[in-house]
Design an enzyme around this catalytic site. Structure first.
Site, mmCIF file in Angstrom:
data_model
loop_
_atom_site.group_PDB
_atom_site.id
_atom_site.type_symbol
_atom_site.label_atom_id
_atom_site.label_comp_id
_atom_site.label_asym_id
_atom_site.label_seq_id
_atom_site.Cartn_x
_atom_site.Cartn_y
_atom_site.Cartn_z
ATOM 1 N N GLY A 113 0.794 -1.149 -0.027
ATOM 2 C CA GLY A 113 0.075 -0.115 -0.106
ATOM 3 C C GLY A 113 0.967 1.322 -0.156
ATOM 4 O O GLY A 113 2.094 1.253 0.050
ATOM 5 N N ARG A 205 -1.964 0.037 -9.765
ATOM 6 C CA ARG A 205 -0.861 -0.805 -9.911
ATOM 7 C C ARG A 205 -1.155 -2.383 -10.336
ATOM 8 O O ARG A 205 -2.335 -2.627 -9.930
ATOM 9 C CB ARG A 205 0.055 -0.796 -8.737
ATOM 10 N N ASP A 274 3.753 -4.252 -7.739
ATOM 11 C CA ASP A 274 3.463 -3.180 -6.794
ATOM 12 C C ASP A 274 4.024 -1.864 -7.712
ATOM 13 O O ASP A 274 3.448 -0.714 -7.182
ATOM 14 C CB ASP A 274 3.473 -3.269 -5.288
HETATM 15 P P1 AMP Z 1 9.103 0.502 -3.425
HETATM 16 O O1 AMP Z 1 9.923 -0.729 -3.483
HETATM 17 O O2 AMP Z 1 9.908 1.558 -2.797
HETATM 18 O O3 AMP Z 1 7.986 0.650 -4.111
HETATM 19 O O4 AMP Z 1 8.278 0.291 -1.880
HETATM 20 C C1 AMP Z 1 7.492 -1.061 -1.602
HETATM 21 C C2 AMP Z 1 6.726 -0.690 -0.392
HETATM 22 O O5 AMP Z 1 7.287 -0.084 0.728
HETATM 23 C C3 AMP Z 1 5.459 0.443 -1.023
HETATM 24 O O6 AMP Z 1 4.627 -0.276 -0.414
HETATM 25 C C4 AMP Z 1 5.919 1.632 -0.199
HETATM 26 O O7 AMP Z 1 4.954 2.555 -0.112
HETATM 27 C C5 AMP Z 1 6.668 1.107 0.941
HETATM 28 N N1 AMP Z 1 7.823 2.118 1.534
HETATM 29 C C6 AMP Z 1 8.831 2.308 0.972
HETATM 30 N N2 AMP Z 1 9.658 3.094 1.730
HETATM 31 C C7 AMP Z 1 8.827 3.577 2.677
HETATM 32 C C8 AMP Z 1 9.169 4.278 3.821
HETATM 33 N N3 AMP Z 1 10.348 4.975 4.215
HETATM 34 N N4 AMP Z 1 8.118 4.528 4.857
HETATM 35 C C9 AMP Z 1 6.973 3.731 4.711
HETATM 36 N N5 AMP Z 1 6.669 2.831 3.466
HETATM 37 C C10 AMP Z 1 7.700 2.840 2.776
HETATM 38 MG MG MG Z 2 6.468 1.248 -4.920
#
Ligand code: AMP
Ligand code: MG
Length: 512
Positions: A113, A205, A274
């Site tokens: 999410g 997504r 995602d």
């Molecule tokens: P990503 O690989 O960057 O697309 O991240 C995967 C998931 O982790 C997504 O659902 C992001 O919203 C969450 N996410 C990544 N970095 C953070 C963060 N610093 N704080 C909270 N959620 C994060």
């Molecule tokens: Mg992401």
């Protein structure tokens, strides 16, 4: 071959004209005529929440073309700093974080999410509706172990690359602004916080569909698919099986987008489901990179030790991701064969787009009688390309003359194995002569398809380090250069140069 493998409906542009709003209303980020179509979905699709304020915000950058899309000038945007950082909320905003799930590095990850993105509404942009999100504006129920924040470094990287990809002609989410705060954020080292305002017609997504499939909630899956079709693919409503038609169209767009990535040497770095857009947009810029010294197996994401998302793997991974989407849509399509048939467009669509793009990159016309030989010519080129700068090679290729080797020198200089280059160049010249190619016309066309300026990691790094010291001039300059990637821009020649030695130590990873 080396690689295996409906426009959003138009609405009127935002205009500060009498009639649309009360006479004399000036549109700013604060009173944008926001709607939030995503909020019309059932409550289970999201959580309503407010962004978390950050202390003493400052403006880092604004993209003028992105501002223009929503009817704002860069000055309008800059004047709304509190909104850009998420300390104030536009009058008509309905902020929310969306839930989705996904496969990460090939493994089912369950619920994810918007862990640090908050959607606050959509506006009728010049090219159709655009949703606006804050990225890095604080914790959400989906933040898991994260802090809901993004650091200045990664925010600048997302901002620059979104706008650079758009200028390259590649479908992508856009970035309106970056705003910073000196609040400390813990990563490998202590950094500072920033918020990007990003825009796309939709941030739905593949993982948004997988979410309901894995929960066996076919009713919600149908609500989502109907929403996506009605709002973004209305022409598919008339198809015999609109859900199969949706899968086919998303598969086609994904294949085309990845062919475009390959053609400019773009590597996404985290092609988890995602991060795959249901509109075929490049989404979620993290540890991406542009190919420099060519290596088909290059891995741009330091965290991706297996190289699942290497340059050469991207086309197949795109296909794999479409399979994951197909699996999730199967209950709606209702038929394995129809689902398979929709998916089967991936390889031919990728292949034909890649053929088209490679011909354009080499300045060749696609001709039946040369087709097979051209593919061999491309493969043989990639066989001698390792170690050669990808962007410089294709840009300099336009200097080759069909008649003789007189124009080869700048290109030849890029190779260590010059005899191998000479042998390939002779075959290329033969091929040019076979279609009586005009050197001048070909060079003009090639320079509109082979960029001179791409976002090399070190260029971003220089702009980031200056911005970390509150000097945003380099960021502004670099953004302007990247907004015209196909133009010569002689005054900015240094931005097209080979990376300096220190750049080989740069590493980008998932943590940002
Ligand atoms: P990503 O690989 O960057 O697309 O991240 C995967 C998931 O982790 C997504 O659902 C992001 O919203 C969450 N996410 C990544 N970095 C953070 C963060 N610093 N704080 C909270 N959620 C994060
Ligand atoms: Mg992401």
């Amino acid at each position: 071959m080396l690689f295996d493998a409906a426009l959003p409906h138009r609405r009127p542009a935002v205009k500060s004209e009498p009639g649309l709003f009360s006479i004399g209303t000036i549109i700013t980020a604060a009173n944008l005529p926001l709607d939030n179509s995503f909020a019309s979905l059932p409550p289970a699709f999201y959580t309503r929440l407010m962004p978390t304020p950050l202390p003493a915000p400052y403006l880092v950058g604004v993209s003028a073309p992105a501002a223009q899309l929503i009817g704002l000038t860069p000055d309008d945007v800059a004047a709304s700093l509190d909104i850009l950082i998420g300390n104030a909320v536009p009058e008509r905003a309905q902020p929310l974080a969306a839930v989705y799930s996904g496969h990460q590095f090939g493994v089912w990850a369950g619920q994810l999410g918007d862990g640090r993105a908050i959607l606050f509404g959509d506006v009728a942009g010049a090219d159709g509706p655009l949703e606006l999100q804050w990225k890095g504006a604080g914790l959400t129920p989906y933040s898991r172990m994260g802090d809901g924040r993004a650091v200045l470094r990664s925010s600048i990287r997302e901002f620059l690359c979104s706008e650079a990809m758009h200028a390259l002609g590649i479908p992508t989410s856009r970035a309106l602004s970056v705003a910073g705060s000196d609040q400390g954020i813990i990563r490998e080292t202590m950094e500072t916080a920033a918020v990007v305002v990003r825009m796309a017609p939709s941030f739905v997504r593949f993982g948004s569909f997988e979410h309901w499939y894995y929960r066996k909630q076919t009713d919600q899956l149908k609500v989502l698919a109907d929403y996506v079709i009605d709002r973004f693919y209305p022409a598919l409503r008339d198809a015999e099986n609109p859900y199969a038609a949706l899968l086919e169209e998303v598969t086609r767009r994904t294949a085309h987008m990845i062919a475009q990535w390959q053609a400019v040497g773009f590597m996404h770095g985290v092609m988890n489901t995602d991060n795959m857009s249901i509109l075929g947009l490049t989404l979620d810029y993290g540890p991406y990179g542009f190919m420099e010294a060519f290596d088909a197996n290059h891995i741009c994401n330091h965290t991706d030790q297996q190289g699942r998302y290497s340059y050469a793997n991207q086309p197949q991974i795109g296909h794999w991701n479409c399979y994951a989407l197909a699996q999730a849509m199967l209950p709606l399509i209702g038929d394995v064969e129809a689902t398979q048939a929709a998916l089967d467009v991936y390889q031919p669509e990728f292949g034909s787009k890649m053929d088209e793009l490679l011909h354009a990159k080499l300045g060749l016309t696609m001709l039946d009688e040369h087709f097979e030989a051209d593919r061999t010519l491309f493969d043989d080129l990639f066989a001698i390309l390792p170690g050669v700068d990808f962007t410089l090679f294709f840009r300099r290729l336009s200097g080759v003359r069909a008649a003789d080797a007189g124009g080869d020198e700048p290109l030849r200089d890029l190779f260590i194995d010059r005899p191998a280059f000479d042998a390939w160049a002779e075959r290329y010249r033969d091929r040019l002569r076979a279609e009586a190619s005009d050197d001048v016309k070909r060079a003009v066309a090639m320079n509109q398809t082979n960029p001179k300026y791409v976002l090399r990691n070190y260029l971003a790094q220089v702009a980031i380090e200056k911005a970390q010291n509150k000097d945003f001039s380099e960021l502004e300059r670099l953004l302007k250069v990247l907004q015209r990637p196909y133009d010569e821009q002689p005054e900015h020649e240094q931005y097209a140069a080979l990376p300096p030695d220190w750049a080989s130590h740069l590493e980008v990873s998932c943590s940002s």
